[in-house]
Structures are given as structure tokens and as C-alpha cells.
Scaffold this motif. Structure first.
Motif, mmCIF file in Angstrom:
data_model
loop_
_atom_site.group_PDB
_atom_site.id
_atom_site.type_symbol
_atom_site.label_atom_id
_atom_site.label_comp_id
_atom_site.label_asym_id
_atom_site.label_seq_id
_atom_site.Cartn_x
_atom_site.Cartn_y
_atom_site.Cartn_z
ATOM 1 N N ALA A 121 -35.943 -43.485 -10.997
ATOM 2 C CA ALA A 121 -36.355 -41.917 -10.325
ATOM 3 C C ALA A 121 -35.319 -40.975 -10.551
ATOM 4 O O ALA A 121 -34.071 -41.405 -10.518
ATOM 5 C CB ALA A 121 -36.705 -42.355 -8.994
ATOM 6 N N VAL A 122 -35.797 -39.659 -10.463
ATOM 7 C CA VAL A 122 -34.630 -38.733 -10.589
ATOM 8 C C VAL A 122 -34.912 -37.824 -9.380
ATOM 9 O O VAL A 122 -35.788 -37.089 -9.266
ATOM 10 C CB VAL A 122 -34.879 -37.747 -11.869
ATOM 11 N N THR A 123 -33.767 -38.051 -8.724
ATOM 12 C CA THR A 123 -33.555 -37.094 -7.301
ATOM 13 C C THR A 123 -32.083 -36.335 -7.202
ATOM 14 O O THR A 123 -31.192 -36.976 -7.732
ATOM 15 C CB THR A 123 -33.775 -38.020 -6.069
ATOM 16 N N PRO A 124 -32.065 -35.194 -7.022
ATOM 17 C CA PRO A 124 -30.940 -34.425 -7.019
ATOM 18 C C PRO A 124 -29.904 -35.122 -6.141
ATOM 19 O O PRO A 124 -30.005 -35.791 -5.057
ATOM 20 C CB PRO A 124 -31.277 -33.222 -6.220
ATOM 21 N N SER A 125 -28.636 -35.351 -6.757
ATOM 22 C CA SER A 125 -27.695 -36.094 -5.882
ATOM 23 C C SER A 125 -27.188 -35.242 -4.655
ATOM 24 O O SER A 125 -27.285 -34.056 -4.442
ATOM 25 C CB SER A 125 -26.407 -36.068 -6.880
ATOM 26 N N PRO A 126 -26.741 -35.894 -3.685
ATOM 27 C CA PRO A 126 -26.552 -35.201 -2.640
ATOM 28 C C PRO A 126 -25.382 -34.090 -2.512
ATOM 29 O O PRO A 126 -25.204 -33.056 -1.994
ATOM 30 C CB PRO A 126 -25.874 -36.341 -1.547
#
Length: 245
Positions: A121-126
Motif C-alpha cells: 500500500a502507498v500512504t504518505p510517510s509521517p
């Protein structure tokens, strides 16, 4: 290609460490196909993924980031998105909330987890989100930006609208009805866009935020390189799955 007259085409430095929207959709659809196959094998052939949410409002990372900027859109919709876009978004939200397949949530969770080995999955890094958020907040306090805000405010006051800074107009509680655009909102939005254009508010703000992000990226380059590599890996795997369909 960037258009100096269109903020929607501008790109902030931090975008290099985000997955572009078309590629994010590709990753999502590829993951969905892997999950669907897993669910079918688990005895839930009728399971289907929730529909993608249509884009609502700004079409890029910089479109609407600094406020509305399209005079024609302001004249039609004020500070609201296109009604057709809103309707499509609301419909997708409702459809996504209802799963009529009778699938076991535990099985679905297991399939989603296993899909990660095929297409992460691709989620923006913190860190990316932090830089993106901090730069926006800090840029709004920069002397160059506050100075142009003051010019904008004076321009608006001359047109009969009293706001200290641009976001005050966009966030005016009188314009909070999600499905109703008043004549006052239209008139305010038109004046807003005209004053922004007169003093190039978006460009001043964008340039200041670009400089802030550039410094933050340099200070965190090693970690951000890893983020970028992970994003590219996920997109590459998604393309492989899509090609095999």
C-alpha cells in the motif's frame, strides 16, 4: 508542464516524495484485484472493493492549496466544488460504506494484509506529511506572505469585504452550507480571486513555501530517499500486476 498563470500546475518540492494521484490509483486498483482474488478463493466471490473516491475540489497538490484562483469557477460556484463533483463524491462515499457481499471481516483483513507482499500500500510517510504541513503553516507567517496578505485585505475592503487574511474569506461560516451557494458567496469569491491576482498572492506564498520545503528536505534527505524508493517499488509492483490481468 508548469503554467506560471495556473497554480494548479505548480509543484512543491515535497511532491517528489509522494505518489502521484494517477499512480496511487494504479496501486489501489492493483491491490484491489489481488484482494478480490484472495476473497474469491476464500469463498466470497461477490466481494468487490469500495469505489475510488472522485477528486473533489483541488485537482493537484497545489490547486486550492492557497485558496481558489479560477475566476470562472468562482463566478459559478463560489468557494464550493462543482456540484456534479460533490454529487459523485457523496455517491461514492455511500457506496463504499455498504458491503452487500456478506464477506467475513476477518478474512478481508487477512487478504488485505497478504496483498501487501504483492503490492504494498502507498500512504504518505509521517515525515512527508509533517514537512508538508509545517511548511504551509510557517509560510503563512513569513513576512513576505503576511505583507501580501495585508495588500489583499486592503483590496477586499475597498470592494466592501472585510477579512484580515485570505483563508478568512474561504472559511466564512456564512458559506458553510455544503450544497448551497449564495449570491454573497459568489460576489465575495469573485472579489477574492481578483485581489489575489492583482497582488500575485499565490506566487508569493508558493515561493516562500518552496524555500521552506527545500531546506526541510535537505535536512532529512537520507530518510526521504528511502521513502521515495519505497514509493517507486510499490508502483513498479502495481504495474506488474496490472500488466498480468
Amino acid at each position: 508542464m508548469s503554467d506560471p498563470a495556473n497554480p494548479a500546475t505548480w509543484k512543491l518540492p515535497i511532491e517528489a516524495y509522494l505518489v502521484a494521484k494517477p499512480e496511487a490509483r494504479l496501486v489501489g486498483s492493483s491491490r484491489d484485484s489481488v484482494i478480490a482474488e484472495c476473497m474469491k478463493n476464500a469463498g466470497f466471490p461477490k466481494w468487490t472493493p469500495a469505489p475510488d473516491l472522485p477528486v473533489l475540489g483541488g485537482k493537484t497538490e497545489t490547486d486550492w492549496r492557497y485558496g481558489i484562483h479560477d475566476a470562472a469557477e468562482a463566478a459559478r460556484h463560489g468557494y464550493h466544488p462543482d456540484p456534479a463533483e460533490q454529487e459523485a463524491y457523496d455517491h461514492a462515499m455511500m457506496a463504499g460504506a455498504v458491503d452487500k457481499s456478506g464477506a467475513d471481516p476477518k478474512v478481508l483483513k487477512s487478504c488485505a494484509q497478504s496483498a501487501g507482499s504483492t503490492v504494498p500500500a502507498v500512504t504518505p510517510s509521517p515525515l512527508v506529511l509533517q514537512i508538508k504541513g509545517d511548511s504551509f503553516q510557517a509560510s503563512a507567517q513569513d513576512p513576505k506572505v503576511t505583507a501580501v496578505f495585508a495588500q489583499w485585505s486592503t483590496c477586499m475592503k475597498a470592494k466592501g469585504y472585510v477579512y484580515a487574511k485570505p483563508m478568512d474569506a474561504n472559511n466564512d461560516p456564512r458559506f458553510n452550507d455544503g450544497h448551497k451557494v449564495t449570491d454573497l458567496e459568489i460576489a465575495t469569491a469573485k472579489a477574492d480571486v481578483a485581489c489575489w491576482a492583482q497582488f500575485h498572492v499565490e506566487k508569493v506564498w508558493f515561493d516562500v513555501e518552496t524555500a521552506l520545503q527545500t531546506r526541510a528536505i535537505k535536512a532529512n534527505q537520507a530518510v526521504l530517499n528511502e521513502v521515495q524508493a519505497a514509493n517507486k517499488d510499490a508502483v513498479s509492483k502495481a504495474k506488474t500486476v496490472a500488466a498480468a490481468r
